[in-house]
Scaffold this motif. Structure first.
Motif, mmCIF file in Angstrom:
data_model
loop_
_atom_site.group_PDB
_atom_site.id
_atom_site.type_symbol
_atom_site.label_atom_id
_atom_site.label_comp_id
_atom_site.label_asym_id
_atom_site.label_seq_id
_atom_site.Cartn_x
_atom_site.Cartn_y
_atom_site.Cartn_z
ATOM 1 N N ARG A 148 1.337 -1.061 0.228
ATOM 2 C CA ARG A 148 0.215 -0.287 0.172
ATOM 3 C C ARG A 148 0.870 1.000 0.344
ATOM 4 N NH1 ARG A 148 -2.825 -3.337 4.042
ATOM 5 N NH2 ARG A 148 -1.930 -2.427 5.331
ATOM 6 N N ILE A 149 2.231 0.964 0.709
ATOM 7 C CA ILE A 149 3.045 2.504 1.051
ATOM 8 C C ILE A 149 3.266 2.272 -0.697
ATOM 9 C CG2 ILE A 149 5.108 3.547 1.686
ATOM 10 C CD1 ILE A 149 4.237 1.676 4.410
ATOM 11 N N ALA A 150 4.430 1.293 -1.082
ATOM 12 C CA ALA A 150 4.688 1.224 -2.538
ATOM 13 C C ALA A 150 3.478 2.258 -4.061
ATOM 14 C CB ALA A 150 4.936 0.164 -3.145
ATOM 15 N N GLU A 151 2.701 1.723 -3.858
ATOM 16 C CA GLU A 151 1.061 2.192 -4.752
ATOM 17 C C GLU A 151 0.946 4.025 -4.333
ATOM 18 O OE1 GLU A 151 -2.072 -0.086 -3.279
ATOM 19 O OE2 GLU A 151 -0.755 -1.787 -5.446
ATOM 20 N N HIS A 152 1.124 3.839 -2.889
ATOM 21 C CA HIS A 152 0.952 5.271 -2.463
ATOM 22 C C HIS A 152 1.761 6.417 -3.058
ATOM 23 C CE1 HIS A 152 -0.017 9.219 -0.552
ATOM 24 N NE2 HIS A 152 0.908 9.350 -0.222
ATOM 25 N N LEU A 153 3.443 6.000 -2.995
ATOM 26 C CA LEU A 153 4.210 6.857 -3.562
ATOM 27 C C LEU A 153 4.253 6.395 -4.944
ATOM 28 C CD1 LEU A 153 7.730 4.858 -1.395
ATOM 29 C CD2 LEU A 153 7.257 7.166 -1.555
ATOM 30 N N ALA A 154 3.801 5.526 -5.922
ATOM 31 C CA ALA A 154 3.805 5.821 -6.820
ATOM 32 C C ALA A 154 2.702 6.736 -7.555
ATOM 33 C CB ALA A 154 3.036 4.259 -7.739
ATOM 34 N N GLY B 5 4.404 9.774 -9.950
ATOM 35 C CA GLY B 5 3.290 10.127 -11.505
ATOM 36 C C GLY B 5 3.332 8.810 -11.942
ATOM 37 N N SER B 6 2.832 8.838 -12.780
ATOM 38 C CA SER B 6 2.722 7.894 -13.934
ATOM 39 C C SER B 6 4.092 6.928 -14.338
ATOM 40 C CB SER B 6 1.644 8.091 -15.585
ATOM 41 O OG SER B 6 2.625 9.158 -15.892
ATOM 42 N N ASP B 7 5.099 7.470 -14.866
ATOM 43 C CA ASP B 7 5.983 7.267 -15.341
ATOM 44 C C ASP B 7 6.287 5.733 -13.727
ATOM 45 O OD1 ASP B 7 6.212 9.080 -16.908
ATOM 46 O OD2 ASP B 7 7.651 10.468 -16.296
#
Length: 114
Positions: free
Chosen positions: A69-75, A79-81
């Motif tokens: 979940r943290i990694a998804e938030h970082l993404a 941004g979309s890259d």
């Protein structure tokens, strides 16, 4: 910047009593500092780490699901890259096997050098 979780947790050995309160104070200071920095953002872990079930052995070690979940938030922050992907199971297994083999090799070398 990554802030700290604020889940109340008493360490099994009694270390760091009320650490979540310290994290709360540090999070407030971090928000003030980041507000003054033009190229900084906070990855807030608090929505991802909300209960004892999201923690491992202490307030700074999370479950795999919380890290995802943290990694998804970082993404989202980056941004979309950036894409968050899980490595295939066999890839993770192969890496773990190599790590174990290295440790065994190092232990054998230390034994021979005695």
């Amino acid at each position: 910047m990554l802030n700290g979780a604020e889940v109340p947790l008493q360490h099994r050995l009694g270390w760091e009593p009320d650490r979540h309160l310290h994290h709360r104070r540090m999070n407030e200071v971090l928000e003030e500092v980041v507000a003054e920095l033009p190229n900084a953002a906070i990855c807030d872990v608090r929505p991802s780490v909300t209960s004892r079930e999201d923690l491992k052995d202490n307030l700074r070690h999370y479950t795999r699901q919380a890290y995802i979940r943290i990694a998804e938030h970082l993404a989202e922050l980056v941004g979309s890259d950036l894409a968050v992907e899980r490595r295939p199971f066999f890839s993770r297994l192969h890496k773990a096997r190599r790590r174990i083999a290295r440790k065994v090799d190092h232990a054998a070398l230390r034994y021979r050098l005695r």
